[in-house]
Design an enzyme around this catalytic site. Structure first.
Site, PDB file in Angstrom:
ATOM      1  N   SER A  18      14.198   4.905 -13.840  1.00 26.47           N
ATOM      2  CA  SER A  18      13.973   5.959 -14.841  1.00 26.47           C
ATOM      3  C   SER A  18      14.428   7.324 -14.317  1.00 26.47           C
ATOM      4  O   SER A  18      14.917   8.152 -15.088  1.00 26.47           O
ATOM      5  CB  SER A  18      12.520   5.993 -15.289  1.00 26.47           C
ATOM      6  OG  SER A  18      11.684   6.504 -14.284  1.00 26.47           O
ATOM      7  N   ARG A  96      13.968   1.259   0.403  1.00 26.35           N
ATOM      8  CA  ARG A  96      14.375   0.688   1.685  1.00 26.35           C
ATOM      9  C   ARG A  96      14.605   1.857   2.644  1.00 26.35           C
ATOM     10  O   ARG A  96      15.307   2.817   2.292  1.00 26.35           O
ATOM     11  CB  ARG A  96      15.684  -0.086   1.488  1.00 26.35           C
ATOM     12  CG  ARG A  96      16.104  -0.923   2.660  1.00 26.35           C
ATOM     13  CD  ARG A  96      17.167  -1.903   2.206  1.00 26.35           C
ATOM     14  NE  ARG A  96      16.643  -2.906   1.307  1.00 26.35           N
ATOM     15  CZ  ARG A  96      15.966  -3.983   1.704  1.00 26.35           C
ATOM     16  NH1 ARG A  96      15.747  -4.193   2.974  1.00 26.35           N
ATOM     17  NH2 ARG A  96      15.513  -4.851   0.821  1.00 26.35           N
ATOM     18  N   ASN A 112      16.010  12.798  -2.078  1.00 25.42           N
ATOM     19  CA  ASN A 112      15.097  11.735  -2.513  1.00 25.42           C
ATOM     20  C   ASN A 112      14.019  12.334  -3.395  1.00 25.42           C
ATOM     21  O   ASN A 112      13.657  13.499  -3.247  1.00 25.42           O
ATOM     22  CB  ASN A 112      14.448  11.089  -1.277  1.00 25.42           C
ATOM     23  CG  ASN A 112      13.487   9.974  -1.635  1.00 25.42           C
ATOM     24  OD1 ASN A 112      13.803   9.107  -2.468  1.00 25.42           O
ATOM     25  ND2 ASN A 112      12.307   9.981  -1.039  1.00 25.42           N
ATOM     26  N   HIS A 114      10.008  11.775  -4.531  1.00 20.47           N
ATOM     27  CA  HIS A 114       8.799  11.095  -4.055  1.00 20.47           C
ATOM     28  C   HIS A 114       7.614  11.488  -4.938  1.00 20.47           C
ATOM     29  O   HIS A 114       7.454  12.672  -5.265  1.00 20.47           O
ATOM     30  CB  HIS A 114       8.528  11.469  -2.599  1.00 20.47           C
ATOM     31  CG  HIS A 114       7.333  10.771  -2.045  1.00 20.47           C
ATOM     32  ND1 HIS A 114       7.343   9.444  -1.699  1.00 20.47           N
ATOM     33  CD2 HIS A 114       6.066  11.212  -1.816  1.00 20.47           C
ATOM     34  CE1 HIS A 114       6.144   9.086  -1.274  1.00 20.47           C
ATOM     35  NE2 HIS A 114       5.357  10.147  -1.331  1.00 20.47           N
ATOM     36  N   ALA A 178       7.024  14.539 -14.733  1.00 16.85           N
ATOM     37  CA  ALA A 178       7.395  15.697 -13.907  1.00 16.85           C
ATOM     38  C   ALA A 178       8.594  15.369 -13.017  1.00 16.85           C
ATOM     39  O   ALA A 178       9.481  16.205 -12.813  1.00 16.85           O
ATOM     40  CB  ALA A 178       6.201  16.136 -13.059  1.00 16.85           C
TER      41      ALA A 178
HETATM   42  C1  GAR Z   1       9.392   6.924  -8.662  1.00 20.38           C
HETATM   43  O1  GAR Z   1       8.064   7.255  -8.956  1.00 20.38           O
HETATM   44  C2  GAR Z   1       9.815   7.525  -7.340  1.00 20.38           C
HETATM   45  O2  GAR Z   1       9.263   8.794  -7.108  1.00 20.38           O
HETATM   46  C3  GAR Z   1       9.277   6.513  -6.370  1.00 20.38           C
HETATM   47  O3  GAR Z   1       9.577   5.273  -6.955  1.00 20.38           O
HETATM   48  C4  GAR Z   1       9.537   5.419  -8.370  1.00 20.38           C
HETATM   49  C5  GAR Z   1      10.823   4.864  -8.932  1.00 20.38           C
HETATM   50  O4  GAR Z   1      10.776   4.871 -10.326  1.00 20.38           O
HETATM   51  N1  GAR Z   1       9.871   6.656  -5.067  1.00 20.38           N
HETATM   52  C6  GAR Z   1       9.208   6.515  -3.920  1.00 20.38           C
HETATM   53  O5  GAR Z   1       8.046   6.171  -3.867  1.00 20.38           O
HETATM   54  C7  GAR Z   1      10.010   6.798  -2.663  1.00 20.38           C
HETATM   55  N2  GAR Z   1       9.169   7.012  -1.535  1.00 20.38           N
HETATM   56  P1  GAR Z   1      12.128   4.795 -11.155  1.00 20.38           P
HETATM   57  O6  GAR Z   1      12.883   3.566 -10.640  1.00 20.38           O
HETATM   58  O7  GAR Z   1      11.676   4.604 -12.574  1.00 20.38           O
HETATM   59  O8  GAR Z   1      12.896   6.069 -10.946  1.00 20.38           O
END
Ligand code: GAR
Length: 211
Positions: A18, A96, A112, A114, A178
């Site tokens: 997303s 990863r 990135n 987070h 957000a």
């Molecule tokens: C998101 O919430 C992102 O912040 C998190 O994985 C999710 C991916 O959602 N990332 C982490 O935790 C990295 N440490 P998405 O595939 O719908 O973007």
């Protein structure tokens, strides 16, 4: 802004995608300074790959299990990035940990997202941990990628209020909204050269963010 003026970006995902979708949507705005040239997933069945293809973006699965070692897998990811011509790498739910060599190669050009207000809650289960700690605010962070997990210099953050009835799911949904706001903003700042990774673990902002 012409395609040639926009900085080419590769987005690395592992699943839903997303945030990748939010970057793609932002990049379709006429004045956005970056364009998504490639989406790479380490999971062949990542839902985000199909979404990227629907948008006409090259979407490549580089499954970890197809390679005998982490180094060979990363070499394949790097080859895909290089072939795409990307100058910026955006990790968007890429679950990863990258090797020191990979991180050094793209130092200052890899970011990135987070789901916490770093440096609080690096790692997994951030919403559960924020609730367990009794946080009144929670949020999300875009940062430069360095060798430590979820540790690099912060580029952009957004805080959200934790309300009494929140569960990890309701919190995750508001944080995700957000995330979709700050990730395009942070990518645009980097593509325009308004931020760079400074020494000492801090981001250097050339233009005040104004808020
Ligand atoms: C998101 O919430 C992102 O912040 C998190 O994985 C999710 C991916 O959602 N990332 C982490 O935790 C990295 N440490 P998405 O595939 O719908 O973007």
């Amino acid at each position: 802004m012409s395609a040639a003026e926009r900085v080419p970006v590769a987005v690395l995902i592992s699943g839903r995608g997303s945030n990748m979708g939010a970057l793609v949507a932002a990049s379709q705005e006429p004045d956005f300074p970056a364009r998504i040239v490639c989406v790479i997933s380490d999971k062949a069945d990542a839902a985000g790959l199909a979404h990227a293809r629907e948008q006409g973006i090259e979407a490549v699965a580089v499954p970890r299990r197809d390679y005998p070692s982490k180094a060979e897998h990363e070499a394949a990811v790097i080859a895909t990035i290089e072939a795409s011509g990307a100058r910026i790498i955006a990790l968007a739910g890429y679950m990863r940990l990258l090797s020191a060599d990979f991180v050094r190669r793209y130092a200052g050009r890899m970011i990135n997202i987070h789901p916490s207000l770093l440096p609080a809650f690096p790692g997994l289960a951030t919403h559960e941990r924020a609730l367990a700690a009794g946080c009144r605010v929670h949020g999300c962070t875009v940062h430069f990628v360095t060798e430590g997990m979820d540790e690099g210099p912060i580029i952009e953050q957004e805080a959200i209020r934790v309300v009494p009835d929140d569960t990890a799911d309701t919190l995750a949904a508001r944080v995700l909204a957000a995330e979709h706001r700050i990730y395009p903003r942070a990518l645009a700042m980097l593509a325009r050269g308004e931020v760079r990774m400074g020494s000492g673990g801090r981001t250097v902002h050339k233009v005040p963010s104004g808020d």
